[in-house]
Enzyme design. Structure first.
Site, PDB file in Angstrom:
ATOM      1  N   ASN A 150      41.964  37.971  33.856  1.00  0.00           N
ATOM      2  CA  ASN A 150      42.804  38.753  32.928  1.00  0.00           C
ATOM      3  C   ASN A 150      44.070  38.033  32.437  1.00  0.00           C
ATOM      4  OD1 ASN A 150      43.967  39.119  35.441  1.00  0.00           O
ATOM      5  ND2 ASN A 150      44.392  41.291  35.140  1.00  0.00           N
ATOM      6  N   GLU A 248      46.243  38.989  46.085  1.00  0.00           N
ATOM      7  CA  GLU A 248      46.828  39.841  45.036  1.00  0.00           C
ATOM      8  C   GLU A 248      45.674  40.627  44.434  1.00  0.00           C
ATOM      9  OE1 GLU A 248      50.194  39.665  44.139  1.00  0.00           O
ATOM     10  OE2 GLU A 248      50.294  38.414  45.921  1.00  0.00           O
ATOM     11  N   CYS A 282      46.631  44.408  36.357  1.00  0.00           N
ATOM     12  CA  CYS A 282      46.640  45.021  37.689  1.00  0.00           C
ATOM     13  C   CYS A 282      47.765  46.034  37.852  1.00  0.00           C
ATOM     14  CB  CYS A 282      46.753  43.944  38.753  1.00  0.00           C
ATOM     15  SG  CYS A 282      48.240  42.937  38.566  1.00  0.00           S
TER      16      CYS A 282
END
Ligand code: NAD
Length: 478
Positions: A150, A248, A282
């Protein structure tokens, strides 16, 4: 169609077995490149190159390491336009956002380079006469970085720059969806004075190239950004060698809008946090809790702003607000979460369908009301331009629903009452909370998820320390 090669030990090397992966432009569905489908042998070569290059790099003063990183950042700034086009073509983000990504990446490398003169050890008071206790921060050795799709270009820097300034070397594996920008990065890296072998990049699948990295006893730290499912697999693989992990992972950020909020500002910030990168971020606002007395007014404003968002092929129209979803699976997930929530009683106020007249994986900007806490849209990561709204009466109710999630990455609060806002912040169990602004972190902060959103974190001083280990020295004078 362009063909890329792995970058190992300062060389572009073709795959020995010749197997490749094809990269698709999600805006059109067209094939745009092929990249190596690297196997264990190629990953092992990259790890060996990193292992060989690391000691001499660690022996350099950190300020000298920083100069190399500044040189790289300057060179990236000369290529913003072609890099932005490459990112946009394979990932689908707007050109404007892709330019921001490249510039932010260069700034991030400069920021990390500046730590060269700021890494400080400690002198600890001893219990014994004539003794000094020194605590040093030392490099870990070879770092493995596994990247998502992303923000694929920025994530190279988020892993590479702290690794290198601390004296480590790194092997990066790009996402199979977005490997092109990583190899374009290597072309620029190849023109710098950064020694060969310090930064190696391979492409390939998670199950082969990814596993070869996570299972290697030569790797001292695995830093991974991606889904919870993969993070959990990586941790299991790392357990074999007790390799340190930095994870993450995903998020399901709640945004709480109280009766004391500036509703225009809240709607603007939430729309921005939901539309950027087609909602595939996210820390995007993934679910909204709004207080009953302002629910109607806020929803009307948000619907207006979401409906105003234009989508399309970002390389054909620079003015669009967002592009396609990354792939068919990403598109299908949105549809399935929406369908099951509608079947459970949710109501679509705008959007809700595939982007008409487009070939790629486009989804309309969508607002869904009458949502309840148990619905899939409220529980699972959507990763698309869809906002589910839940109405609450008391702040206790809002806090309890916001905290009711397996994730713990980001959250936000919209209220002009400082006491109310701070009370909510105090009660939210998330690694990051934004007050009266859009969801987007700063490089000097600390981006770290609680619960299933991760282990450790990135950015700032605390992120830097993830890339070092300590050595305590006891020096006795006689
Ligand atoms: P993903 O987990 O599907 O893949 C990420 C990477 O892991 C890819 O390079 C893939 O090849 C690799 N991989 C897959 N299986 C592996 C295995 N068994 N061993 C080693 N590597 C393996 O994630 P994605 O779809 O690329 O990214 C989207 C997810 O990332 C979302 O959940 C999003 O929330 C999360 N994300 C989190 C942050 C953050 O900072 N917390 C930032 C960006 C994205």
């Amino acid at each position: 169609m362009i063909h890329y090669s792995n970058y190992i030990n300062g060389q572009f090397v073709g795959s020995a077995h010749g197997e490749t992966l094809t990269v698709i432009n999600p805006a059109t569905g067209e094939a745009i490149s092929t990249v190596p489908n690297s196997d264990e042998t190629e990953v092992a070569a990259a790890i060996t190159a990193a292992e060989d290059a690391q000691p001499a790099w660690a022996a350099l003063p950190a300020v000298e390491r920083g100069k190399h990183l500044h040189e790289l950042a300057d060179k990236l700034r000369e290529k913003v336009e072609p890099l932005a086009r490459c990112i946009s073509e394979e990932q689908g983000k707007t050109l404007g956002l892709a330019r921001v990504e490249v510039n932010f990446t260069a700034d991030y490398i400069d920021y990390m380079a500046e730590w060269g003169r700021r890494i400080e050890g400690e002198v600890i008071e001893s219990d014994r006469p004539k003794e000094n206790i020194f605590l040093f921060h030392k490099p870990i050795g070879v770092v493995a970085g596994i990247l998502p799709w992303n923000f694929p270009f920025f994530l190279i820097a988020r892993k590479m720059a702290p690794a290198l300034i601390c004296g480590n070397s790194i092997v990066l594996k790009s996402s199979e969806e977005t490997p092109n920008n990583a190899f374009e990065f290597c072309k620029i890296l190849d023109e710098t004075s950064i020694p060969a072998g310090l930064i190696n990049i391979v492409s390939g699948l998670g199950a082969t190239a990814g596993c070869a990295l996570t299972e290697s006893p030569k790797v001292g730290l695995i830093t991974f950004t991606g889904s919870v499912e993969t993070g959990s697999r990586i941790m299991a693989a790392a357990a074999r060698n007790l390799t340190k992990v930095n994870l993450e992972l995903g998020g399901k950020a709640p945004a709480i809008v109280t009766a004391n909020a500036d509703l225009d500002m809240a709607a603007t910030a939430i729309q921005a946090s939901r539309v950027i990168n087609s909602g595939q971020v996210c820390n995007c606002a993934e679910r909204v809790y709004v207080q009953r007395s302002v629910a109607e007014a806020f929803t009307e404003k948000l619907v207006q702003k979401m409906q105003a968002a234009r989508f399309g092929n970002p390389l054909e129209d620079e003015t669009v607000d967002y592009g396609p979803m990354i792939n068919q699976a990403g598109y299908d997930k949105i549809v399935s979460l929406l369908d099951s929530s509608v079947a459970a009683g949710a109501k679509v106020l705008c959007g809700g369908k595939r982007g008409a007249g487009e070939n790629g994986y486009y989804f309309e900007p969508t607002v869904v009301v009458d949502c309840t806490q148990d619905m899939d849209l409220v529980q699972q990561e959507i990763f698309g331009p869809v906002v589910p709204i839940v109405v609450f009466d008391t702040l206790d109710e809002a806090v309890s629903m916001a905290n009711d999630t397996e994730y713990g990455l980001t959250s936000s609060v919209f209220s002009n009452d400082i006491n109310e806002a701070l009370d909510l912040v105090d009660r939210l169990n998330f690694g990051e909370t934004y007050v009266n602004r859009e969801h987007f972190e700063a490089m000097q902060g600390y981006h770290a998820g609680w619960r299933k959103s991760g282990i450790g974190g990135a950015d700032g001083k605390h992120g830097l320390h993830e890339f070092m280990q300590t050595q305590v020295v006891y020096l006795q004078r006689h």
